[in-house]
Design a protein around this motif. Structure first.
Motif, short mmCIF file in Angstrom:
data_model
loop_
_atom_site.label_atom_id
_atom_site.label_comp_id
_atom_site.label_asym_id
_atom_site.label_seq_id
_atom_site.Cartn_x
_atom_site.Cartn_y
_atom_site.Cartn_z
N PHE A 1 0.86 -1.17 0.01
CA PHE A 1 0.15 -0.01 0.19
C PHE A 1 0.86 1.39 -0.11
CE2 PHE A 1 -1.64 3.37 2.76
CZ PHE A 1 -2.66 3.92 2.02
N ASN A 2 0.83 2.17 -0.75
CA ASN A 2 1.22 3.28 -0.95
C ASN A 2 3.00 3.23 -1.09
OD1 ASN A 2 1.35 6.20 -1.26
ND2 ASN A 2 2.00 6.51 0.91
N TYR A 3 3.31 1.92 -1.82
CA TYR A 3 4.46 1.59 -1.75
C TYR A 3 5.37 1.83 -2.84
CZ TYR A 3 8.28 -1.90 -0.67
OH TYR A 3 9.56 -2.65 -0.52
N ASP A 4 5.01 1.75 -3.96
CA ASP A 4 5.78 1.75 -5.33
C ASP A 4 6.23 3.34 -5.92
OD1 ASP A 4 5.70 -0.98 -5.85
OD2 ASP A 4 3.84 -0.88 -6.69
N ARG A 5 4.89 4.00 -5.61
CA ARG A 5 5.26 5.78 -5.51
C ARG A 5 4.40 6.23 -4.45
NH1 ARG A 5 3.78 6.61 -12.23
NH2 ARG A 5 5.37 5.12 -13.05
N PRO A 6 5.10 6.25 -3.21
CA PRO A 6 4.59 6.74 -2.15
C PRO A 6 3.97 8.44 -2.32
CG PRO A 6 6.43 5.76 -1.65
CD PRO A 6 6.64 5.94 -3.16
N VAL A 7 2.73 8.33 -1.66
CA VAL A 7 2.19 9.71 -1.54
C VAL A 7 2.15 10.11 -0.36
CG1 VAL A 7 -0.06 10.92 -1.79
CG2 VAL A 7 0.48 9.23 -3.39
N ARG A 8 3.04 11.48 -0.05
CA ARG A 8 3.54 11.60 1.32
C ARG A 8 1.89 11.96 2.01
NH1 ARG A 8 9.05 11.36 1.79
NH2 ARG A 8 9.72 10.81 -0.41
N GLY A 9 1.79 11.63 3.49
CA GLY A 9 0.68 11.51 4.04
C GLY A 9 -0.44 10.78 3.86
N ARG A 10 -0.35 9.94 2.97
CA ARG A 10 -1.11 8.83 2.69
C ARG A 10 -1.20 7.70 3.76
NH1 ARG A 10 -3.46 7.99 -2.15
NH2 ARG A 10 -3.76 10.24 -1.78
N GLY A 11 0.27 7.50 4.15
CA GLY A 11 0.24 6.15 5.07
C GLY A 11 1.34 5.21 4.66
N ALA A 12 2.04 4.75 5.77
CA ALA A 12 3.19 3.86 5.74
C ALA A 12 3.02 2.67 6.75
CB ALA A 12 4.26 4.81 5.84
N GLY A 13 3.84 1.75 6.22
CA GLY A 13 3.85 0.49 7.51
C GLY A 13 2.60 -0.28 7.42
N ILE A 14 2.13 -0.75 6.38
CA ILE A 14 0.90 -1.44 6.33
C ILE A 14 1.14 -3.08 6.06
CG2 ILE A 14 -1.26 -1.89 5.44
CD1 ILE A 14 -1.43 0.51 6.96
N PHE A 15 0.93 -3.78 6.95
CA PHE A 15 1.55 -5.23 7.04
C PHE A 15 0.10 -6.26 7.20
CE2 PHE A 15 4.92 -2.79 9.07
CZ PHE A 15 5.66 -2.68 8.17
N LEU A 16 0.62 -7.63 6.89
CA LEU A 16 -0.29 -8.64 7.26
C LEU A 16 0.39 -9.17 8.48
CD1 LEU A 16 -2.57 -10.51 7.09
CD2 LEU A 16 -1.62 -11.74 5.31
N HIS A 17 0.05 -9.14 9.74
CA HIS A 17 1.13 -9.65 10.74
C HIS A 17 0.08 -10.49 11.82
CE1 HIS A 17 -0.47 -6.57 13.56
NE2 HIS A 17 -0.14 -5.41 12.60
N VAL A 18 1.14 -10.95 12.86
CA VAL A 18 0.53 -11.67 13.96
C VAL A 18 -0.63 -10.69 14.90
CG1 VAL A 18 0.74 -13.06 15.68
CG2 VAL A 18 2.13 -13.47 13.83
N ASN A 19 -1.73 -11.17 15.32
CA ASN A 19 -2.33 -10.16 16.32
C ASN A 19 -1.76 -9.80 17.37
OD1 ASN A 19 -4.86 -10.67 14.85
ND2 ASN A 19 -5.28 -12.54 16.41
N GLY A 20 -1.89 -8.51 18.03
CA GLY A 20 -1.37 -8.05 19.24
C GLY A 20 -2.34 -7.93 20.14
N ARG A 21 -2.65 -7.06 21.00
CA ARG A 21 -3.69 -7.26 21.90
C ARG A 21 -5.04 -6.95 21.54
NH1 ARG A 21 -0.67 -4.44 27.29
NH2 ARG A 21 1.02 -6.08 27.60
N GLY A 22 -5.33 -6.03 20.51
CA GLY A 22 -6.49 -5.70 19.88
C GLY A 22 -6.65 -5.27 18.53
N ALA A 23 -7.21 -4.14 18.16
CA ALA A 23 -7.28 -3.72 16.81
C ALA A 23 -5.94 -3.24 16.58
CB ALA A 23 -8.48 -2.70 16.52
N THR A 24 -5.65 -3.15 15.23
CA THR A 24 -4.40 -2.46 14.54
C THR A 24 -4.34 -1.11 14.68
OG1 THR A 24 -4.79 -2.74 12.37
CG2 THR A 24 -4.28 -4.53 13.53
N ALA A 25 -3.32 -0.63 14.01
CA ALA A 25 -3.20 0.86 13.84
C ALA A 25 -3.35 1.14 12.32
CB ALA A 25 -1.59 1.22 14.21
N GLY A 26 -3.96 0.08 11.57
CA GLY A 26 -3.87 0.26 10.11
C GLY A 26 -3.53 -1.07 9.54
#
Length: 232
Positions: A169-194
């Motif tokens: 997401f927003n990776y190949d041609r990053p748009v500033r302010g659109r967002g960064a660091g979106i992953f498919l990852h293991v659960n934490g304690r609750g909902a994610t940051a995105g």
């Protein structure tokens, strides 16, 4: 008679407003407009934009047919989902859309996966600083123009980043302010940051299943409305 005529007129208007031709049927990927062109697909579907939970399913296409290889409960952003084309950074929303999966990474040892796998070290960061040349990129050692307060020190997320896949997401041609660091990852304690998260066992099974030669993508969306997953 007037009631009958009114009912017939309403039915005619409904038919006229309906899409031409039969509606697509079959498994979810078969009803999508675009699956990325590969023969593997991950879908992350939420009931509605405001949902923080849903379902992740991973699919194989063989012999022209899509079949589910597995599924797991999913978590989304603390503020639900948002259209990936207009999402803003820092909103704790998961971007909807269809995205590539360039590589895997993790704090734990490499699982049995064909995917490129990058081990997390004490020097591993994900830069989210809009002013940095490394915006929305993994860096080994924090660059001078990427503030630590605007970056994720990956090793600090021991549970979530035990194993993960980068979502492009927003990776190949990053748009500033659109967002960064979106992953498919293991659960934490609750909902994610995105991000999208799943239980640890499901994340391991996804990595064992995923084959970059089959060009898997991830589609994130809702069951209906303008962000319906079937639009992608």
């Amino acid at each position: 008679m007037r009631l009958l005529l009114a009912a017939l007129a309403s039915l005619a208007a409904l038919v006229a407003a309906s899409p031409a031709g039969p509606l697509p049927t079959g498994p979810l990927p078969a009803r999508m407009a675009d699956t990325g062109g590969g023969t593997q697909l991950i879908t992350a579907e939420a009931p509605a934009l405001g949902s923080t939970t849903g379902t992740v399913t991973w699919w194989d296409r063989r012999g022209g047919r899509w079949t589910a290889a597995g599924s797991a409960p999913a978590r989304f952003g603390a503020n639900g989902l948002a259209d990936g084309a207009t999402r803003r950074q820092g909103t704790s929303t998961t971007p909807t859309g269809l995205y590539g999966l360039p590589y895997a990474f993790g704090i734990k040892a490499r699982p049995a996966t064909a995917y490129p796998y990058v081990p997390v070290t004490e020097r591993s960061w994900w830069c989210q600083d809009n002013a940095s040349r490394a915006y929305n990129r993994w860096v080994e050692g924090l660059p001078a123009d990427c503030r630590a307060a605007e970056a994720e020190h990956l090793v600090s997320y021991e549970a979530q980043y035990a194993h993960a896949l980068v979502v492009a997401f927003n990776y190949d041609r990053p748009v500033r302010g659109r967002g960064a660091g979106i992953f498919l990852h293991v659960n934490g304690r609750g909902a994610t940051a995105g991000c999208v998260s799943v239980p640890a066992d499901a994340m391991r099974r996804i990595l064992e299943w995923a084959d970059p030669a089959r060009r898997p993508h991830i589609a994130v969306g809702t069951r209906g409305g303008p962000t319906a997953i079937t639009r992608y």
